[in-house]
Design an enzyme around this catalytic site. Structure first.
Site, short mmCIF file in Angstrom:
data_model
loop_
_atom_site.label_atom_id
_atom_site.label_comp_id
_atom_site.label_asym_id
_atom_site.label_seq_id
_atom_site.Cartn_x
_atom_site.Cartn_y
_atom_site.Cartn_z
N ASP A 15 19.94 50.06 47.55
CA ASP A 15 19.62 48.78 46.89
C ASP A 15 18.22 48.40 47.37
O ASP A 15 18.03 48.00 48.51
CB ASP A 15 20.64 47.70 47.29
CG ASP A 15 20.45 46.42 46.49
OD1 ASP A 15 19.30 46.09 46.17
OD2 ASP A 15 21.45 45.76 46.19
N THR A 49 24.90 47.37 39.92
CA THR A 49 23.67 46.61 39.68
C THR A 49 23.83 45.84 38.38
O THR A 49 24.72 46.15 37.58
CB THR A 49 22.47 47.58 39.49
OG1 THR A 49 22.67 48.28 38.26
CG2 THR A 49 22.34 48.56 40.62
N ARG A 89 27.90 47.77 34.18
CA ARG A 89 27.48 47.59 32.80
C ARG A 89 27.26 48.93 32.13
O ARG A 89 26.68 49.86 32.73
CB ARG A 89 26.16 46.81 32.71
CG ARG A 89 26.32 45.33 32.69
CD ARG A 89 27.13 44.83 31.47
NE ARG A 89 27.37 43.40 31.53
CZ ARG A 89 28.37 42.83 32.21
NH1 ARG A 89 29.25 43.55 32.87
NH2 ARG A 89 28.52 41.51 32.19
N ASP A 131 34.73 51.10 33.09
CA ASP A 131 35.32 49.83 32.64
C ASP A 131 34.42 49.18 31.60
O ASP A 131 34.82 48.26 30.92
CB ASP A 131 35.48 48.89 33.84
CG ASP A 131 36.13 47.56 33.46
OD1 ASP A 131 37.15 47.60 32.74
OD2 ASP A 131 35.63 46.49 33.87
N GLU A 140 30.50 47.93 23.17
CA GLU A 140 31.90 47.56 23.39
C GLU A 140 32.47 46.90 22.13
O GLU A 140 31.80 46.02 21.58
CB GLU A 140 32.03 46.60 24.58
CG GLU A 140 31.66 47.31 25.87
CD GLU A 140 31.79 46.44 27.13
OE1 GLU A 140 32.23 45.29 27.04
OE2 GLU A 140 31.47 46.96 28.21
N HIS A 149 36.90 46.81 29.80
CA HIS A 149 36.13 45.74 30.47
C HIS A 149 37.08 44.71 31.12
O HIS A 149 37.08 43.53 30.77
CB HIS A 149 35.20 45.05 29.46
CG HIS A 149 34.05 44.34 30.12
ND1 HIS A 149 32.81 44.22 29.53
CD2 HIS A 149 33.94 43.69 31.32
CE1 HIS A 149 32.01 43.53 30.32
NE2 HIS A 149 32.68 43.20 31.42
N GLY A 179 37.32 44.28 34.56
CA GLY A 179 36.96 43.96 35.95
C GLY A 179 37.27 42.52 36.33
O GLY A 179 37.82 42.25 37.40
N1 LIG Z 1 33.35 44.89 34.88
C1 LIG Z 1 33.32 43.60 34.96
O1 LIG Z 1 34.16 42.90 34.41
C2 LIG Z 1 32.25 42.94 35.77
C3 LIG Z 1 31.01 43.51 35.87
N2 LIG Z 1 30.02 42.88 36.59
C4 LIG Z 1 28.71 43.52 36.65
O2 LIG Z 1 28.44 43.84 38.00
C5 LIG Z 1 27.08 43.54 38.28
C6 LIG Z 1 26.91 43.25 39.75
O3 LIG Z 1 27.60 42.07 40.08
P1 LIG Z 1 27.37 41.34 41.50
O4 LIG Z 1 27.59 42.29 42.60
O5 LIG Z 1 28.18 40.10 41.46
O6 LIG Z 1 25.84 40.98 41.38
P2 LIG Z 1 24.82 40.75 42.59
O7 LIG Z 1 23.63 40.09 41.97
O8 LIG Z 1 25.48 40.08 43.73
O9 LIG Z 1 24.41 42.22 43.02
C7 LIG Z 1 23.63 43.08 42.27
C8 LIG Z 1 22.85 43.95 43.24
O10 LIG Z 1 22.15 44.93 42.49
C9 LIG Z 1 20.92 45.15 43.15
N3 LIG Z 1 19.96 45.80 42.26
C10 LIG Z 1 19.22 45.25 41.29
N4 LIG Z 1 18.43 46.19 40.71
C11 LIG Z 1 18.71 47.35 41.36
C12 LIG Z 1 18.22 48.68 41.22
N5 LIG Z 1 17.28 48.98 40.32
N6 LIG Z 1 18.72 49.63 42.03
C13 LIG Z 1 19.67 49.34 42.95
N7 LIG Z 1 20.15 48.09 43.14
C14 LIG Z 1 19.68 47.11 42.35
C15 LIG Z 1 20.49 43.76 43.57
O11 LIG Z 1 19.54 43.81 44.61
C16 LIG Z 1 21.80 43.16 44.03
O12 LIG Z 1 21.98 43.31 45.40
C17 LIG Z 1 26.80 42.33 37.38
O13 LIG Z 1 25.42 42.22 37.08
C18 LIG Z 1 27.61 42.62 36.15
O14 LIG Z 1 26.83 43.28 35.20
C19 LIG Z 1 30.26 41.73 37.27
C20 LIG Z 1 31.49 41.13 37.21
C21 LIG Z 1 32.57 41.66 36.42
O1 LIG Z 2 31.11 38.74 34.89
C1 LIG Z 2 30.73 39.78 34.35
O2 LIG Z 2 29.59 40.23 34.45
C2 LIG Z 2 31.65 40.54 33.52
O3 LIG Z 2 31.32 41.61 33.09
C3 LIG Z 2 32.94 39.94 33.14
O4 LIG Z 2 32.94 39.92 31.74
P1 LIG Z 2 34.01 39.05 30.94
O5 LIG Z 2 33.78 37.63 31.33
O6 LIG Z 2 35.35 39.54 31.40
O7 LIG Z 2 33.75 39.31 29.51
#
Ligand SMILES: NC(=O)C1=CN([C@@H]2O[C@H](COP(=O)(O)OP(=O)(O)OC[C@H]3O[C@@H](n4cnc5c(N)ncnc54)[C@H](O)[C@@H]3O)[C@@H](O)[C@H]2O)C=CC1
Ligand SMILES: O=C(O)C(=O)COP(=O)(O)O
Length: 524
Positions: A168, A200, A229, A253, A258, A276, A278
């Site tokens: 990171d 990320t 993502r 996921d 999508e 999706h 998560g």
């Molecule tokens: N599948 C799902 O339902 C969900 C998916 N997500 C996805 O997960 C991602 C991460 O969520 P959080 O951990 O809460 O976000 P966060 O903002 O806490 O962490 C993201 C991390 O990625 C790092 N980062 C940014 N660009 C980078 C790069 N080029 N290379 C390596 N690291 C890099 C950042 O420094 C940060 O530490 C979200 O942006 C979202 O897209 C989040 C929640 C639910």
């Molecule tokens: O919080 C995120 O980034 C997610 O990917 C969760 O997506 P959702 O609200 O379940 O459509």
């Protein structure tokens, strides 16, 4: 009454702060069902399904805030929202645990072939030898993106006796050390990991981060997970590595489109997928909905939002401290704009004294928004002021000085136009309000409010009297009058305030008074 559109499915229990707010009208409908009334909404609350495009934003002309009940804002054109002056907020930590747990469940399922074995048993098979798995203990786990979710996964991985390696580029070293993980370069993670999981956001830098070139650097037999993502691991690139057996399996996921259209990828026996999910737990949905509901409710009650994507983050306490300076700087911007009847190329702001303990970038936004308000015909606020200033070619910058000019704090603004320069200084006096204490080098002291008239003249007997007479003849009552001069008989200024707006023609009549060099009407 404010109108809030909730366009994706959300926990009603979580939305209670909105649903119970008597000043808000909440409509829970898909965005496509309200195409005729888009202009009426003040707030839009979404998950990942609603795509907030520039086109949609231009139809939602009354929109003030977009709330993402979740983390990723890649479904929102944040730049366009900023340009339209619309605040974007999210719920940064409401679904962290759910997503980390889902990722971990996917990891265990992937290496033990649980989904495939489940289908087999349900088809009345008993095929134990086809589903021999791999232990997680002792394996090298590569985590790309070590934010909230990545860190929670590391904790769980350590409980499973895995060795964790993270990449990171924005990770503060102290945080990684605290969590006891091995900080690596991307190359190192690719080389060492038996399992790689990405966490990320989707950005232009992370799109295709694991593409053909980087996948070729991974260990033969690597397992991949994408619960962040779609597109961070390039779907088409990975197909080749699955076919050759270089990638032993993949869990997804999220997808580039999508619901997914890349059937070839999903049909691999060694690929497992969820739609999706998560963040799809009762707990996470309650958390994210209540987080954004509280924020939107606060916003319409005039309180600050704390998790904005396009504004500096601020707690209520900090906001309360900043607010008077923000109001003062906005008024200063309005004065500069109205006093300088020509294009301005550069604005520099100097902060001194106690104001420098605060988030001055927010105060600068206030100044720019005041300045631009009278100059362009779009909504200008703290969200878009900096962006629009740049677009108009106005360079701006702020700095800190130790010279407070005798006040406990001061904000000095210098605006450089095509032919002239204008300087104004203000200070905030607790319990008393903002004051303007200097204009173009003249010491003065007035409250920046109401209907004002700024007059530059030569310091000669009778000028002030003539101005008073003309205003009196026009039935205009002077509420306050401040005068300033640098030396006897030299340049001087007057700042007059009135109980009601003065007519345009009075300015013209005053211009005929000898010794008056400039008159500017200022509305604050
Ligand atoms: N599948 C799902 O339902 C969900 C998916 N997500 C996805 O997960 C991602 C991460 O969520 P959080 O951990 O809460 O976000 P966060 O903002 O806490 O962490 C993201 C991390 O990625 C790092 N980062 C940014 N660009 C980078 C790069 N080029 N290379 C390596 N690291 C890099 C950042 O420094 C940060 O530490 C979200 O942006 C979202 O897209 C989040 C929640 C639910
Ligand atoms: O919080 C995120 O980034 C997610 O990917 C969760 O997506 P959702 O609200 O379940 O459509």
């Amino acid at each position: 009454m404010f109108h809030v559109l909730v366009s994706d499915s959300m926990s009603n229990e979580g939305l209670a702060p909105l649903l119970e707010n008597p000043h808000l009208q909440i409509i829970q409908k898909n965005i496509n069902e309200v195409s005729e009334s888009l202009h009426q909404y003040d707030a839009l609350v979404v998950r990942s399904a609603t795509k907030v495009t520039e086109d949609l934003l231009s139809k939602m002309s009354n929109l003030k805030i977009i709330a993402r009940a979740g983390v990723g804002v890649d479904n929102i054109d944040v730049e366009a929202a900023t340009k339209h002056g619309v605040i974007v907020i999210n719920a940064p930590d409401g679904n962290t645990i759910s997503t980390a747990e889902h990722t971990f469940a996917m990891m265990a399922s992937l290496v033990r072939h649980i989904p495939q074995a489940n289908i087999s048993v349900k088809s009345r098979e008993w095929n134990r030898s086809s589903y021999v798995g791999t232990e997680l203990a002792g394996k090298h786990l590569g985590i790309i993106g070590f934010g909230r979710i990545g860190s929670e996964i590391a904790k769980r991985a350590r409980a499973f006796d895995m060795q964790v390696h993270v990449f990171d580029p924005f990770l503060p070293k102290t945080r990684a050390e605290k969590l006891g993980v091995d900080i690596c370069t991307l190359e190192e993670v690719l080389k060492i990991a038996d399992i790689i999981t990405v966490h990320t956001p989707l950005t232009k830098d992370t799109k295709g981060l694991l593409g053909k070139e980087n996948l070729a650097k991974t260990k033969k037999g690597v397992y991949l997970l994408n619960c962040a993502r779609g597109g961070i691991i390039d779907e088409n690139a990975v197909i080749h590595f699955l076919e050759s057996g270089h990638v032993a399996g993949m869990a997804l996921d999220v997808f580039e489109i999508e619901p997914p259209t890349n059937q070839r990828l999903i049909e691999f026996e060694q690929v497992i997928a969820t739609p999706h999910l998560g963040a799809s737990t009762k707990e996470a949905q309650l958390n994210v909905a209540s987080q954004v509901a509280r924020e939107v409710s606060d916003f319409f009650n005039g309180k600050p939002v704390t998790s904005s994507i396009n504004l500096p983050a601020m707690s209520k306490d900090v906001y309360e401290k900043i607010q008077p300076y923000y109001e003062l700087s906005k008024k200063m911007g309005l004065i500069v704009s109205q006093c300088m009847n020509e294009p301005v190329q550069e604005i520099s702001i100097t902060y001194a004294g106690s104001v420098t303990d605060l988030e001055t970038s927010f105060i600068t936004r206030g100044l720019l928004s005041g300045f631009l308000t009278t100059r362009i015909d779009t909504t200008i606020n703290e969200v878009n002021a900096a962006m629009i200033s740049k677009e108009l070619g106005i360079t701006f910058g702020d700095k800190v000085s130790s010279n407070t000019y005798g006040y406990s704090n001061s904000i000095t603004v210098v605006a450089i136009g095509e032919t002239k320069t204008f300087e104004i200084r203000g200070t905030y006096v607790a319990h008393y309000g903002g004051r303007i204490v200097s204009l173009n080098g003249f010491n003065i002291d007035f409250s920046p409010e109401g209907n004002l008239l700024y007059i530059q003249h030569t310091d000669r007997p009778g000028v002030i009297g003539k101005v008073g007479n003309i205003l009196g003849d026009n039935e205009i009552n002077i509420a306050t009058m401040q005068v300033g001069r640098k030396e006897m008989g030299g340049e001087a200024i007057m700042m007059l305030s009135f109980d009601k707006p003065i007519q345009e023609n009075v300015g013209h009549v005053l211009k005929n008074v000898g010794d008056i060099v400039n008159i500017r009407k200022i509305d604050l």
